[in-house]
Design a protein around this motif. Structure first.
Motif, PDB file in Angstrom:
ATOM      1  N   ARG A 105       0.832  -1.208   0.000  1.00  0.00           N
ATOM      2  CA  ARG A 105       0.000   0.000   0.000  1.00  0.00           C
ATOM      3  C   ARG A 105       0.865   1.257   0.000  1.00  0.00           C
ATOM      4  O   ARG A 105       0.555   2.244  -0.663  1.00  0.00           O
ATOM      5  CB  ARG A 105      -0.935  -0.009   1.213  1.00  0.00           C
ATOM      6  N   GLU A 106       1.963   1.202   0.745  1.00  0.00           N
ATOM      7  CA  GLU A 106       2.875   2.339   0.780  1.00  0.00           C
ATOM      8  C   GLU A 106       3.458   2.617  -0.595  1.00  0.00           C
ATOM      9  O   GLU A 106       3.522   3.771  -1.045  1.00  0.00           O
ATOM     10  CB  GLU A 106       4.009   2.081   1.780  1.00  0.00           C
ATOM     11  N   LEU A 107       3.892   1.559  -1.278  1.00  0.00           N
ATOM     12  CA  LEU A 107       4.511   1.725  -2.589  1.00  0.00           C
ATOM     13  C   LEU A 107       3.489   2.195  -3.617  1.00  0.00           C
ATOM     14  O   LEU A 107       3.811   2.987  -4.505  1.00  0.00           O
ATOM     15  CB  LEU A 107       5.160   0.420  -3.044  1.00  0.00           C
ATOM     16  N   ARG A 108       2.262   1.692  -3.515  1.00  0.00           N
ATOM     17  CA  ARG A 108       1.248   2.143  -4.461  1.00  0.00           C
ATOM     18  C   ARG A 108       0.904   3.605  -4.221  1.00  0.00           C
ATOM     19  O   ARG A 108       0.683   4.360  -5.175  1.00  0.00           O
ATOM     20  CB  ARG A 108      -0.014   1.286  -4.347  1.00  0.00           C
ATOM     21  N   PHE A 109       0.884   4.031  -2.977  1.00  0.00           N
ATOM     22  CA  PHE A 109       0.517   5.408  -2.665  1.00  0.00           C
ATOM     23  C   PHE A 109       1.570   6.380  -3.175  1.00  0.00           C
ATOM     24  O   PHE A 109       1.263   7.327  -3.902  1.00  0.00           O
ATOM     25  CB  PHE A 109       0.332   5.566  -1.155  1.00  0.00           C
ATOM     26  N   CYS A 110       2.817   6.179  -2.838  1.00  0.00           N
ATOM     27  CA  CYS A 110       3.862   7.121  -3.240  1.00  0.00           C
ATOM     28  C   CYS A 110       5.202   6.413  -3.183  1.00  0.00           C
ATOM     29  O   CYS A 110       5.583   5.894  -2.138  1.00  0.00           O
ATOM     30  CB  CYS A 110       3.859   8.343  -2.312  1.00  0.00           C
TER      31      CYS A 110
END
Length: 235
Positions: A105-110
């Motif tokens: 989720r972190e990588l998808r967000f930014c």
């Protein structure tokens, strides 16, 4: 070596799971020693040495020597772009997928896409630049910077005229593999990420491709570009 045989050789190198993990660990543009890459791939140092040699020979990695230490990095942005594009290829039709974990989720967000901003925030920033007339789509998957855009970039401390374009241009459209939309890449994208971090709007995490949006950054990005996406981590 013919174009086809070169393609097959590169595909074979990338297809190995351990080598794939090594390449993924280097997607944020850093140079890492063999020990860290072995840990990232879950393999022994000896096995990592063999894989690194093959990736070097295949032109996917470059190595830099500092004293007795050797640091490995992707051979260039063209390798990072190829890896990002391959990551976006999926089978047609519905596919059952596991729910993303916290890191996903972190990588998808930014996140960093090698050396520029990607993910939901990267796409939203690029969309905001276009909606305000600062960037315009151009041929050959490039962006053109408008006069209003040059003024806006100058206002945040980025002199567009001082950024040296490559043979592929100053600003490039890079297809984001999680969002299926384009974000800003090329020399201008690299400098924009650098400036946003220097201004304290974004913060790159050590040992990760994830990028944090600071509270100040959330306010500034909303004010300047209308970026209102909230972090999926807050859910």
């Amino acid at each position: 070596m013919s174009d086809m045989s070169s393609f097959v050789a590169a595909a074979a190198l990338i297809a190995d799971p351990a080598r794939g993990l090594i390449l993924t660990a280097l997607l944020d543009g850093r140079a890492l020693p063999a020990g860290e890459l072995a840990y990232a791939a879950g393999i022994t140092a000896q096995t990592a040495s063999s894989h690194l040699a093959k990736l070097l020979d295949g032109g996917l990695l470059a190595v830099e020597t500092e004293g007795r230490h050797r640091y490995y990095r992707l051979a260039g942005g063209h390798v990072a772009e190829a890896l990002e594009r391959l990551s976006g290829i999926h089978a047609a039709g519905p596919v059952r997928r596991r729910a993303l974990g916290r890191q996903g989720r972190e990588l998808r967000f930014c996140r960093c896409c090698y050396d520029h901003l990607a993910g939901q925030v990267g796409v939203a920033v690029t969309r905001g630049l276009q909606e305000r007339g600062y960037l315009e789509p151009a041929p050959e998957k490039r962006f053109a910077v408008t006069p209003a855009g040059r003024a806006w970039f100058a206002g945040i401390g980025l002199d567009v005229d001082a950024v040296r374009p490559t043979r592929r241009g100053l600003a490039r459209q890079c297809l984001d593999w999680t969002e299926r939309s384009h974000h800003l890449a090329g020399p201008l994208g690299v400098e924009l990420l650098h400036v946003l971090c220097a201004r304290g709007w974004l913060r790159r995490r050590p040992a990760s491709r994830a990028v944090e949006v600071t509270p100040r950054g959330r306010a500034e990005l909303q004010q300047h570009l209308g970026v209102e996406e909230s972090s999926p981590l807050a859910a």
